[in-house]
Write a protein that holds these residues in place. Sequence first.
Motif, PDB file in Angstrom:
ATOM      1  N   ASP A 179       1.000  -1.521  -0.326  1.00  0.00           N
ATOM      2  CA  ASP A 179       0.124  -0.340   0.111  1.00  0.00           C
ATOM      3  C   ASP A 179       0.824   0.976   0.265  1.00  0.00           C
ATOM      4  OD1 ASP A 179       0.897   0.894   2.806  1.00  0.00           O
ATOM      5  OD2 ASP A 179      -0.194  -0.819   3.331  1.00  0.00           O
ATOM      6  N   PRO A 180       0.514   2.128  -0.134  1.00  0.00           N
ATOM      7  CA  PRO A 180       1.387   3.547  -0.663  1.00  0.00           C
ATOM      8  C   PRO A 180       1.488   4.044   1.386  1.00  0.00           C
ATOM      9  CG  PRO A 180      -0.908   3.688  -0.694  1.00  0.00           C
ATOM     10  CD  PRO A 180      -1.173   2.721  -0.237  1.00  0.00           C
ATOM     11  N   ARG A 181       1.445   4.118   2.142  1.00  0.00           N
ATOM     12  CA  ARG A 181       1.880   4.027   3.433  1.00  0.00           C
ATOM     13  C   ARG A 181       3.113   4.354   3.097  1.00  0.00           C
ATOM     14  NH1 ARG A 181      -2.616   1.556   6.821  1.00  0.00           N
ATOM     15  NH2 ARG A 181      -1.289   0.011   6.446  1.00  0.00           N
ATOM     16  N   GLY A 182       3.528   5.161   3.898  1.00  0.00           N
ATOM     17  CA  GLY A 182       5.199   5.125   4.180  1.00  0.00           C
ATOM     18  C   GLY A 182       6.320   5.694   3.096  1.00  0.00           C
ATOM     19  N   ASN A 183       7.697   4.563   3.528  1.00  0.00           N
ATOM     20  CA  ASN A 183       8.445   5.306   2.804  1.00  0.00           C
ATOM     21  C   ASN A 183       8.386   4.446   1.605  1.00  0.00           C
ATOM     22  OD1 ASN A 183      11.656   3.994   1.647  1.00  0.00           O
ATOM     23  ND2 ASN A 183      11.264   6.747   1.892  1.00  0.00           N
ATOM     24  N   ALA A 184       8.543   3.832   0.457  1.00  0.00           N
ATOM     25  CA  ALA A 184       8.408   4.463  -0.763  1.00  0.00           C
ATOM     26  C   ALA A 184       9.440   3.228  -1.298  1.00  0.00           C
ATOM     27  CB  ALA A 184       8.292   5.124  -2.114  1.00  0.00           C
ATOM     28  N   ALA A 185      10.681   3.332  -0.710  1.00  0.00           N
ATOM     29  CA  ALA A 185      11.937   2.250  -1.241  1.00  0.00           C
ATOM     30  C   ALA A 185      11.619   1.150  -0.225  1.00  0.00           C
ATOM     31  CB  ALA A 185      13.613   2.448  -0.551  1.00  0.00           C
ATOM     32  N   ALA A 186      11.275   0.999   1.374  1.00  0.00           N
ATOM     33  CA  ALA A 186      10.714   0.271   2.194  1.00  0.00           C
ATOM     34  C   ALA A 186       9.334  -0.371   1.737  1.00  0.00           C
ATOM     35  CB  ALA A 186      10.128   0.526   3.670  1.00  0.00           C
ATOM     36  N   ASN A 187       8.719  -0.229   0.462  1.00  0.00           N
ATOM     37  CA  ASN A 187       7.310  -0.687   0.766  1.00  0.00           C
ATOM     38  C   ASN A 187       7.491  -1.090  -0.855  1.00  0.00           C
ATOM     39  OD1 ASN A 187       5.314   1.140   2.454  1.00  0.00           O
ATOM     40  ND2 ASN A 187       5.202   1.999   0.876  1.00  0.00           N
ATOM     41  N   GLU A 188       8.649  -1.155  -1.654  1.00  0.00           N
ATOM     42  CA  GLU A 188       9.190  -1.767  -2.430  1.00  0.00           C
ATOM     43  C   GLU A 188       9.938  -2.953  -2.921  1.00  0.00           C
ATOM     44  OE1 GLU A 188      12.218  -2.092  -6.554  1.00  0.00           O
ATOM     45  OE2 GLU A 188      11.068   0.142  -5.660  1.00  0.00           O
ATOM     46  N   ARG A 189      10.731  -3.397  -1.162  1.00  0.00           N
ATOM     47  CA  ARG A 189      11.413  -4.429  -0.091  1.00  0.00           C
ATOM     48  C   ARG A 189       9.949  -5.240   0.717  1.00  0.00           C
ATOM     49  NH1 ARG A 189      14.859  -0.199   1.309  1.00  0.00           N
ATOM     50  NH2 ARG A 189      14.041   0.496   3.029  1.00  0.00           N
ATOM     51  N   LEU A 190       8.941  -4.730   1.245  1.00  0.00           N
ATOM     52  CA  LEU A 190       8.059  -5.743   1.929  1.00  0.00           C
ATOM     53  C   LEU A 190       7.241  -6.196   0.423  1.00  0.00           C
ATOM     54  CD1 LEU A 190       6.193  -6.427   4.158  1.00  0.00           C
ATOM     55  CD2 LEU A 190       5.179  -3.773   3.880  1.00  0.00           C
ATOM     56  N   SER A 191       7.356  -5.292  -1.307  1.00  0.00           N
ATOM     57  CA  SER A 191       6.522  -6.169  -1.681  1.00  0.00           C
ATOM     58  C   SER A 191       7.511  -7.487  -2.408  1.00  0.00           C
ATOM     59  CB  SER A 191       5.970  -4.789  -3.123  1.00  0.00           C
ATOM     60  OG  SER A 191       6.947  -5.192  -3.736  1.00  0.00           O
ATOM     61  N   GLU A 192       8.733  -7.119  -2.617  1.00  0.00           N
ATOM     62  CA  GLU A 192       9.631  -8.205  -3.173  1.00  0.00           C
ATOM     63  C   GLU A 192       9.612  -9.795  -2.218  1.00  0.00           C
ATOM     64  OE1 GLU A 192      13.617  -8.598  -4.510  1.00  0.00           O
ATOM     65  OE2 GLU A 192      13.038  -7.102  -3.128  1.00  0.00           O
ATOM     66  N   PRO A 231      -6.728  -0.967  -7.048  1.00  0.00           N
ATOM     67  CA  PRO A 231      -7.179  -1.336  -5.571  1.00  0.00           C
ATOM     68  C   PRO A 231      -8.301  -0.415  -4.894  1.00  0.00           C
ATOM     69  CG  PRO A 231      -4.859  -1.496  -5.665  1.00  0.00           C
ATOM     70  CD  PRO A 231      -5.351  -1.018  -6.870  1.00  0.00           C
ATOM     71  N   THR A 232      -8.987  -0.837  -4.313  1.00  0.00           N
ATOM     72  CA  THR A 232     -10.024   0.702  -3.962  1.00  0.00           C
ATOM     73  C   THR A 232      -9.709   1.291  -2.428  1.00  0.00           C
ATOM     74  OG1 THR A 232     -10.954  -1.683  -2.878  1.00  0.00           O
ATOM     75  CG2 THR A 232     -12.265  -0.665  -5.236  1.00  0.00           C
ATOM     76  N   GLY A 233      -8.942   0.067  -1.622  1.00  0.00           N
ATOM     77  CA  GLY A 233      -8.004   0.390  -0.639  1.00  0.00           C
ATOM     78  C   GLY A 233      -6.597  -0.178   0.198  1.00  0.00           C
ATOM     79  N   ASN A 234      -6.448   0.896   1.249  1.00  0.00           N
ATOM     80  CA  ASN A 234      -5.087   0.135   0.864  1.00  0.00           C
ATOM     81  C   ASN A 234      -5.078  -1.929   2.127  1.00  0.00           C
ATOM     82  OD1 ASN A 234      -3.236   2.331   0.911  1.00  0.00           O
ATOM     83  ND2 ASN A 234      -4.552   2.971   3.499  1.00  0.00           N
TER      84      ASN A 234
END
Length: 253
Positions: A179-192, A231-234
């Motif tokens: 989801d778009p909350r927080g740091n973008a780089a951290a979110n990419e690592r989490l998605s990985e 997506p309709t939400g987080n």
Amino acid sequence: MQFRKLAPGILAAAFVISSSAMAAPVKTEAVITKVEGNTITARTMTGPLTVVLTPSTDIAQTSGLASKKTRDTKSLIPGLIFTVDGDLQGQTVTAEHIRFKEKDWRTAVAAKAGTVEQFSELRKAVIEGQEYIIREETAVYFPTGSAVIGATYKQKLREIAEKAPSFGNYRVSILGFADPRGNAAANERLSEKRAKAVSNFLRQTGYIQPGRVLSPSAMGEGTVAPGEAAPTGNDAARRVVVRIVTPKTQLTK
């Protein structure tokens, strides 16, 4: 004995003629090990080979005896078996023509295990380029900050894994999102991490051959899979999309 002193222009001409004489026409089969810009590092049965592409290099994919489709340099990926003909100097070929078989390209795609950027290009070629057809699809949703697969989704993954071999020449595409909350780089690592967790689980079910699972891709936040509704939400954004795909030319169900 007297020696004549040659003028610089004559020396230069002699060098060009000598260099040209060193070049020899060649046609050989090789497998790509690395691609950097317009330079391909490859290996033949007899040893390493460097292939240099030029704006006039003709690249084509063949299928059967008569079918030929023009391709660009993005189709030249590690693991691809190809034939090159051109001028050979030492261990470097300046390519005039490059040909590869459709089935060999598909094999290279399936076996690819590279960077997120490289996989993203392959994903686009496979799905957005309509080289493959989506046969089955499921999504796994995650709690905030987590990459742990819930029991309900484990069962869904087992079901789609069990069904996959029935589609014949299948591949498994795995795309992770945050989801778009927080740091973008951290979110990419989490998605990985989420994508890798799903990939590992699918491999461990025993239904899917490891070589048929494409490298999991981290898509980060704010993106969607090709053809997927936003997506309709987080809660809906924290997901991994799993797709079973087959070549569009496949005749089996």
